[in-house]
Write a protein that holds these residues in place. Structure first.
Motif, short mmCIF file in Angstrom:
data_model
loop_
_atom_site.label_atom_id
_atom_site.label_comp_id
_atom_site.label_asym_id
_atom_site.label_seq_id
_atom_site.Cartn_x
_atom_site.Cartn_y
_atom_site.Cartn_z
N SER A 165 0.83 -1.20 0.00
CA SER A 165 0.00 0.00 0.00
C SER A 165 0.87 1.25 0.00
O SER A 165 1.79 1.36 0.81
CB SER A 165 -0.90 0.02 1.24
N PHE A 166 0.56 2.18 -0.90
CA PHE A 166 1.30 3.42 -1.08
C PHE A 166 0.42 4.63 -0.86
O PHE A 166 -0.78 4.58 -1.14
CB PHE A 166 1.77 3.56 -2.55
N THR A 167 1.04 5.73 -0.46
CA THR A 167 0.43 7.04 -0.62
C THR A 167 0.92 7.56 -1.97
O THR A 167 1.93 7.08 -2.49
CB THR A 167 0.85 8.03 0.48
N LEU A 168 0.24 8.55 -2.51
CA LEU A 168 0.68 9.09 -3.80
C LEU A 168 2.02 9.80 -3.70
O LEU A 168 2.73 9.93 -4.69
CB LEU A 168 -0.38 10.04 -4.37
N SER A 169 2.40 10.21 -2.51
CA SER A 169 3.71 10.83 -2.33
C SER A 169 4.83 9.80 -2.38
O SER A 169 6.00 10.15 -2.40
CB SER A 169 3.76 11.60 -1.01
N GLY A 170 4.47 8.51 -2.40
CA GLY A 170 5.46 7.46 -2.51
C GLY A 170 5.76 6.74 -1.20
O GLY A 170 6.53 5.79 -1.18
N LYS A 171 5.15 7.17 -0.11
CA LYS A 171 5.36 6.51 1.18
C LYS A 171 4.63 5.15 1.18
O LYS A 171 3.49 5.04 0.76
CB LYS A 171 4.82 7.39 2.31
N ILE A 172 5.35 4.13 1.66
CA ILE A 172 4.73 2.81 1.77
C ILE A 172 4.08 2.69 3.14
O ILE A 172 4.71 2.93 4.17
CB ILE A 172 5.77 1.70 1.55
N LEU A 173 2.79 2.36 3.14
CA LEU A 173 2.03 2.25 4.38
C LEU A 173 2.09 0.85 4.96
O LEU A 173 2.11 0.68 6.18
CB LEU A 173 0.57 2.64 4.15
N SER A 174 2.05 -0.17 4.09
CA SER A 174 2.03 -1.54 4.61
C SER A 174 2.34 -2.55 3.53
O SER A 174 2.25 -2.27 2.35
CB SER A 174 0.64 -1.87 5.21
N VAL A 175 2.74 -3.75 4.01
CA VAL A 175 2.89 -4.94 3.18
C VAL A 175 2.03 -5.99 3.85
O VAL A 175 2.16 -6.22 5.05
CB VAL A 175 4.35 -5.41 3.10
N GLU A 176 1.14 -6.60 3.09
CA GLU A 176 0.22 -7.58 3.68
C GLU A 176 -0.01 -8.74 2.73
O GLU A 176 0.01 -8.56 1.51
CB GLU A 176 -1.13 -6.93 4.00
N TRP A 177 -0.31 -9.90 3.29
CA TRP A 177 -0.76 -11.04 2.49
C TRP A 177 -2.19 -10.76 2.10
O TRP A 177 -3.00 -10.31 2.89
CB TRP A 177 -0.68 -12.34 3.29
N GLU A 178 -2.54 -11.02 0.86
CA GLU A 178 -3.91 -10.80 0.36
C GLU A 178 -4.50 -12.09 -0.14
O GLU A 178 -3.87 -12.88 -0.75
CB GLU A 178 -3.89 -9.79 -0.79
#
Length: 178
Positions: A165-178
């Protein structure tokens, strides 16, 4: 009472977007634009999710376009985030390997072999929520690594991919199994 807002906008990248055509209730998201984009010899399914009765902004669409045009760099960032996540959570990678005998033994090879196959754009953005999700699958479209009958209901690997998951500024919010 609801304020009357522009429901139609023409964007150079996304074309004509008409939010009045959405068939969803308020506070629900529905795809406003879907496209299969050729990318590095594969196809990435891009869904632009829109919440009904929200104003549409050209500047936000421009930001989505810039993200898509910079997808190669965003993919590299996402892969590095997945690599870090799996190295910080080796038990999850080991568990995934146990369920899937075709998974490479090392995290770096596994991450390198992941296929980016989906991308979601979210509009409007809620504070703290992702603007963009990139989805990576360890499966080729025609392969099956495991039998779904072997999975438990509470299994964190009940699906087959990882989401960044990203913000448009390029910051990564999370990595998750989907």
């Amino acid at each position: 009472t609801s304020q009357i807002m522009a429901t139609k906008l023409t964007h150079p990248y996304f074309g004509v977007l008409d939010t009045s055509t959405l068939e969803c209730k308020e506070d629900e998201y529905h795809p406003l634009w879907e496209q299969e984009l050729p990318y590095k010899g594969n196809i990435v399914l891009v869904d632009f999710w829109f919440e009904k009765d929200q104003p549409i902004s050209k500047s936000r669409l421009d930001a989505f376009e810039a993200f898509l045009k910079n997808l190669s760099q965003k993919e590299a960032q996402a892969r590095e985030a997945i690599r870090q996540y799996l190295k910080e959570n080796p038990d999850e990678f080991d568990y995934f390997k146990e369920k899937n005998d075709e998974v490479p033994d090392d995290i770096d090879t596994f991450v390198d072999e992941l296929e980016m196959d989906m991308l979601d754009l979210w509009y409007p953005q809620d504070p703290g929520e992702p603007d963009v999700n990139l989805y990576f699958s360890p499966l080729n479209q025609n392969d099956e690594l495991w039998d779904d009958d072997d999975l438990e209901e509470d299994d964190i690997f009940d699906e087959e991919g990882l989401s960044v998951s990203f913000t448009l500024s390029g910051k990564i919010l999370s990595v998750e199994w989907e």
